[in-house]
Write an enzyme that holds these catalytic residues in place. Structure first.
Site, PDB file in Angstrom:
ATOM      1  N   LYS A 263       0.842  -1.199   0.000  1.00  0.00           N
ATOM      2  CA  LYS A 263       0.000   0.000   0.000  1.00  0.00           C
ATOM      3  C   LYS A 263       0.882   1.256   0.000  1.00  0.00           C
ATOM      4  O   LYS A 263       0.689   2.154  -0.799  1.00  0.00           O
ATOM      5  CB  LYS A 263      -0.912  -0.032   1.230  1.00  0.00           C
ATOM      6  CG  LYS A 263      -1.829   1.155   1.344  1.00  0.00           C
ATOM      7  CD  LYS A 263      -2.772   1.004   2.523  1.00  0.00           C
ATOM      8  CE  LYS A 263      -3.515   2.314   2.758  1.00  0.00           C
ATOM      9  NZ  LYS A 263      -4.446   2.248   3.872  1.00  0.00           N
TER      10      LYS A 263
ATOM     11  N   GLU B 270      10.510  -4.537   4.611  1.00  0.00           N
ATOM     12  CA  GLU B 270      10.612  -5.952   4.228  1.00  0.00           C
ATOM     13  C   GLU B 270      10.324  -6.113   2.734  1.00  0.00           C
ATOM     14  O   GLU B 270      11.045  -6.813   2.011  1.00  0.00           O
ATOM     15  CB  GLU B 270       9.607  -6.807   5.017  1.00  0.00           C
ATOM     16  CG  GLU B 270       9.902  -6.934   6.498  1.00  0.00           C
ATOM     17  CD  GLU B 270       9.282  -5.827   7.335  1.00  0.00           C
ATOM     18  OE1 GLU B 270       8.912  -4.767   6.770  1.00  0.00           O
ATOM     19  OE2 GLU B 270       9.194  -6.003   8.563  1.00  0.00           O
TER      20      GLU B 270
ATOM     21  N   GLY C 273      -4.835  -1.993   5.022  1.00  0.00           N
ATOM     22  CA  GLY C 273      -4.031  -3.124   4.541  1.00  0.00           C
ATOM     23  C   GLY C 273      -4.690  -4.473   4.814  1.00  0.00           C
ATOM     24  O   GLY C 273      -4.747  -5.343   3.944  1.00  0.00           O
ATOM     25  N   ARG C 274      -5.222  -4.639   6.007  1.00  0.00           N
ATOM     26  CA  ARG C 274      -5.800  -5.946   6.379  1.00  0.00           C
ATOM     27  C   ARG C 274      -7.199  -6.146   5.799  1.00  0.00           C
ATOM     28  O   ARG C 274      -7.815  -7.172   6.025  1.00  0.00           O
ATOM     29  CB  ARG C 274      -5.796  -6.101   7.894  1.00  0.00           C
ATOM     30  CG  ARG C 274      -6.439  -4.950   8.659  1.00  0.00           C
ATOM     31  CD  ARG C 274      -6.107  -5.012  10.144  1.00  0.00           C
ATOM     32  NE  ARG C 274      -6.600  -3.861  10.882  1.00  0.00           N
ATOM     33  CZ  ARG C 274      -5.954  -2.725  11.036  1.00  0.00           C
ATOM     34  NH1 ARG C 274      -4.768  -2.560  10.469  1.00  0.00           N
ATOM     35  NH2 ARG C 274      -6.453  -1.735  11.752  1.00  0.00           N
TER      36      ARG C 274
ATOM     37  N   GLU D 180      -4.868  -6.845  14.710  1.00  0.00           N
ATOM     38  CA  GLU D 180      -4.359  -5.511  14.345  1.00  0.00           C
ATOM     39  C   GLU D 180      -5.491  -4.479  14.417  1.00  0.00           C
ATOM     40  O   GLU D 180      -5.253  -3.302  14.649  1.00  0.00           O
ATOM     41  CB  GLU D 180      -3.727  -5.535  12.940  1.00  0.00           C
ATOM     42  CG  GLU D 180      -2.680  -4.447  12.745  1.00  0.00           C
ATOM     43  CD  GLU D 180      -1.958  -4.505  11.402  1.00  0.00           C
ATOM     44  OE1 GLU D 180      -2.622  -4.401  10.356  1.00  0.00           O
ATOM     45  OE2 GLU D 180      -0.725  -4.648  11.386  1.00  0.00           O
TER      46      GLU D 180
ATOM     47  N   HIS E 150      -5.199 -33.590  17.535  1.00  0.00           N
ATOM     48  CA  HIS E 150      -4.104 -34.431  18.047  1.00  0.00           C
ATOM     49  C   HIS E 150      -2.996 -33.581  18.636  1.00  0.00           C
ATOM     50  O   HIS E 150      -1.870 -34.061  18.787  1.00  0.00           O
ATOM     51  CB  HIS E 150      -3.590 -35.332  16.927  1.00  0.00           C
ATOM     52  CG  HIS E 150      -4.650 -36.283  16.457  1.00  0.00           C
ATOM     53  ND1 HIS E 150      -4.844 -37.518  17.040  1.00  0.00           N
ATOM     54  CD2 HIS E 150      -5.616 -36.141  15.521  1.00  0.00           C
ATOM     55  CE1 HIS E 150      -5.874 -38.111  16.445  1.00  0.00           C
ATOM     56  NE2 HIS E 150      -6.357 -37.296  15.534  1.00  0.00           N
TER      57      HIS E 150
ATOM     58  N   LYS F  85       9.349  -0.823  14.278  1.00  0.00           N
ATOM     59  CA  LYS F  85       9.954  -0.467  12.983  1.00  0.00           C
ATOM     60  C   LYS F  85      11.059   0.572  13.186  1.00  0.00           C
ATOM     61  O   LYS F  85      12.146   0.467  12.625  1.00  0.00           O
ATOM     62  CB  LYS F  85       8.905   0.139  12.040  1.00  0.00           C
ATOM     63  CG  LYS F  85       7.842  -0.811  11.539  1.00  0.00           C
ATOM     64  CD  LYS F  85       6.960  -0.071  10.529  1.00  0.00           C
ATOM     65  CE  LYS F  85       5.701  -0.848  10.214  1.00  0.00           C
ATOM     66  NZ  LYS F  85       4.729  -0.121   9.407  1.00  0.00           N
TER      67      LYS F  85
HETATM   68  O1  F6P Z   1       3.132  -2.739   9.731  1.00  0.00           O
HETATM   69  C1  F6P Z   1       1.810  -3.097   9.623  1.00  0.00           C
HETATM   70  C2  F6P Z   1       1.292  -2.830   8.257  1.00  0.00           C
HETATM   71  O2  F6P Z   1       1.147  -1.461   8.048  1.00  0.00           O
HETATM   72  C3  F6P Z   1      -0.026  -3.535   7.984  1.00  0.00           C
HETATM   73  O3  F6P Z   1      -1.120  -2.862   8.472  1.00  0.00           O
HETATM   74  C4  F6P Z   1       0.013  -3.684   6.505  1.00  0.00           C
HETATM   75  O4  F6P Z   1      -0.912  -4.627   6.054  1.00  0.00           O
HETATM   76  C5  F6P Z   1       1.461  -4.092   6.306  1.00  0.00           C
HETATM   77  O5  F6P Z   1       2.173  -3.331   7.251  1.00  0.00           O
HETATM   78  C6  F6P Z   1       2.018  -3.873   4.939  1.00  0.00           C
HETATM   79  O6  F6P Z   1       1.968  -2.534   4.544  1.00  0.00           O
HETATM   80  P1  F6P Z   1       2.179  -2.119   3.042  1.00  0.00           P
HETATM   81  O7  F6P Z   1       1.101  -2.736   2.235  1.00  0.00           O
HETATM   82  O8  F6P Z   1       2.122  -0.622   3.044  1.00  0.00           O
HETATM   83  O9  F6P Z   1       3.527  -2.619   2.612  1.00  0.00           O
END
Ligand code: F6P
Length: 553
Positions: A214, A220, A276-277, A362, A393, A517
């Site tokens: 987003k 990452e 995002g979620r 979240e 199990h 972060k």
């Molecule tokens: O760090 C949490 C978060 O902002 C989530 O809410 C989101 O889904 C994820 O990181 C990834 O964010 P982006 O789509 O901006 O890379």
């Protein structure tokens, strides 16, 4: 006098409806599900709801008509319906980020108008869906060629959080509907092992990366995307010009996409009013659309929309997300339950609970209310679970005989997916027999008398007794189709909404992920260069020193 906030709303725990539920809970302490079923032969039939293809049996919940009435009163007193309507109207109910919350617009038919900042957002949604469809068809048919002219055989989605969990979960869920001659992989972890294992057996000439972010600033994702680009260009022995055929982006941030070197013609847009979620039904689901095709994707959106409409218009007595959210409040706030298990009896839903963890935790893992005051009541539960029967199990022991109350949802399907071999289809009844048996055992248990009647030695009777009275909901549908998946996800999205509305928290921000972060950025130079980090605590400093020593630095 109860304490009031700026909107004139009383603190939750000072509402008479809250107090009434507390008193009612005391009366319910002695009630057993066995008794509730004995007293009311119509219970199983009355305590079910049908929403689209989803049949919800909540008769094994620790509730009576009185409980449900009191919970609905609480929903009314806390303005759940008003907040829901404000969401659908595009009001900025994500107050800390001043944003509309309009994932419902992602699945609205083209004929609908949903406004944000005075603009109807639905045409833009359909424009992007059409672009996604054209692109997906080209990749699926082989018309989209890589840099060397070969067709794409593997799609690798690079993203994290909502930009990974949603498409990865949904691809797994709908694998049976996917293009079986293609492969789909999902890379999220900044641990290089994730990307390494995803690409090590791939031919770069036949690989397409979808960089899904987003913000397009998530460390990452940008780190993995950069490494993937290096892998691609080295493997192809090509220059930057090869990127256009092997990288597309999904983002709200065109500037950052261009900066990364992806042509914005190859970018699929979404908007800051999609959390995002809550985003895998936006362009974030591009990898899924390539997998299952645009038509199936649209069927999934129709499933979402069906539940949106139900949530918006069904009366409180029949409103399934409202009911599930209120049950969450009932157990979390009045029974002190800390956790909620989601147990899908479908191997295809193996990532469903992990997906719900982000959606729920979240969203509702907050400890200040919408006015920034500490809340004195429990908010979101720990959500966990894995597909049945594996869990039986492993950890079901604790569910049956442990000291914790863990409400659970069972999810199952009457029919297995179409392309199973006949021998495997026969296993389906056994799978579902397990689901039904578990709900039964958790609710009704086994009394000491029943154990004794089996001739069990007296000293073993306590060990073989099952207290029961453990609440579950069973969600049953015909089969796990794209539409049913959409219905299920929307059901949980709105459940999470209801809980947040009652608790008076902002379910749509996520400030709790920020501190880590920032600290990671500060600590990294200490690991790589041995840089001084001002104010670093003794424990972390010691760990950094030990790490450096182990790395021979
Ligand atoms: O760090 C949490 C978060 O902002 C989530 O809410 C989101 O889904 C994820 O990181 C990834 O964010 P982006 O789509 O901006 O890379």
């Amino acid at each position: 006098m109860s304490e009031m906030n700026a909107e004139g709303r009383s603190r939750l725990d000072q509402l008479p409806e809250w107090t009434a539920l507390g008193k009612h809970r005391e009366q319910m302490a002695q009630v057993h599900l066995r008794e509730l079923f004995e007293r009311d032969p119509g219970r199983a039939e009355r305590y079910t709801l049908q929403v689209g293809d989803l049949h919800l049996d909540f008769s094994k919940q620790l509730v009576t008509d009185e409980t449900l009435r009191l919970l609905r009163d609480l929903a009314a007193a806390t303005g759940v319906a008003e907040l829901r309507d404000a969401m659908f109207r595009g009001e900025k109910i994500n107050i800390t980020e001043q944003r509309s919350v309009l994932h419902v617009a992602l699945r609205a038919p083209a004929s609908e108008a949903i406004m944000s900042d005075g603009e109807n957002v639905v045409p833009g949604v359909h424009h992007v869906l059409t672009r996604m469809g054209t692109f997906s068809d080209r990749v699926r048919s082989g018309d989209w060629k890589g840099h060397t002219g070969r067709r794409i055989k593997t799609v690798v989605n690079i993203g994290i959080g909502g930009s990974d969990l949603g498409p990865a979960m949904a691809y797994e869920a709908l694998r049976a509907y996917s293009h079986r001659d293609m492969q789909f992989r999902f890379v999220s972890n900044v641990d290089g092992a994730d990307l390494h294992e995803a690409v090590r057996d791939l031919d770069p000439a036949e690989t397409l990366f979808i960089v899904a972010s987003k913000t397009f600033t998530t460390i990452e994702t940008i780190t993995n995307a950069t490494s993937a680009r290096d892998w691609l260009l080295t493997g192809l022995g090509a220059g930057q010009e090869a990127v256009a055929k092997h990288f597309v982006a999904v983002s709200t941030n065109a500037g950052k996409v261009a900066e990364f070197g992806i042509d914005t013609d190859n970018m699929f847009e979404f908007w800051d009013w999609v959390g995002g979620r809550y985003s895998y039904d936006s362009a974030i689901g591009l990898s899924l659309m390539v997998a299952i095709g645009p038509e199936r994707f649209r069927e999934m959106l129709a499933g979402f929309h069906l539940v949106d409409e139900h949530f918006r218009s069904a009366p409180p007595e029949e409103n399934a997300p409202l009911l599930l959210g209120l049950l969450g409040v009932w157990y979390g706030n009045f029974w002190d339950a800390q956790a909620h298990a989601v147990l899908p009896y479908s191997h295809y839903l193996s990532k469903f609970t992990a997906y719900l963890q982000q959606l729920d935790m979240e969203s509702d893992g907050k400890s200040v209310d919408r006015e920034g005051r500490r809340v004195d009541w429990q908010t979101g539960p720990v959500v966990w679970g894995t597909p049945g029967t594996n869990g039986q199990h492993a950890y079901y022991q604790l569910l049956h005989q442990g000291t914790k109350l863990i409400p659970a949802d069972f999810i199952g399907f009457a029919r297995p997916v179409d392309d199973l071999q006949p021998g495997l289809v026969a296993q389906h009844d056994l799978l579902m027999a397990n689901l039904f048996a578990q709900g039964q055992a958790l609710a009704f248990g086994k009394t000491p008398e029943e154990v004794r009647a089996e001739g069990v030695a007296e000293e073993l009777v306590p060990h073989k007794t099952f207290p029961g009275n453990r609440p579950t909901t069973t969600i049953l549908a015909g089969e796990l189709s794209p539409s049913v998946l959409g219905q299920l996800v929307a059901l949980y999205e709105h459940k999470v909404f209801v809980q947040g509305a009652v608790w008076n928290i902002d379910s749509f921000d996520q400030w709790g992920v920020e501190l880590g972060k920032v600290l990671a950025k500060r600590v990294e130079p200490a690991l790589t260069e041995g840089a001084e980090v001002p104010g670093l605590d003794a424990s972390t400093a010691g760990l950094v020193a030990k790490y450096r020593a182990l790395r021979g630095r």
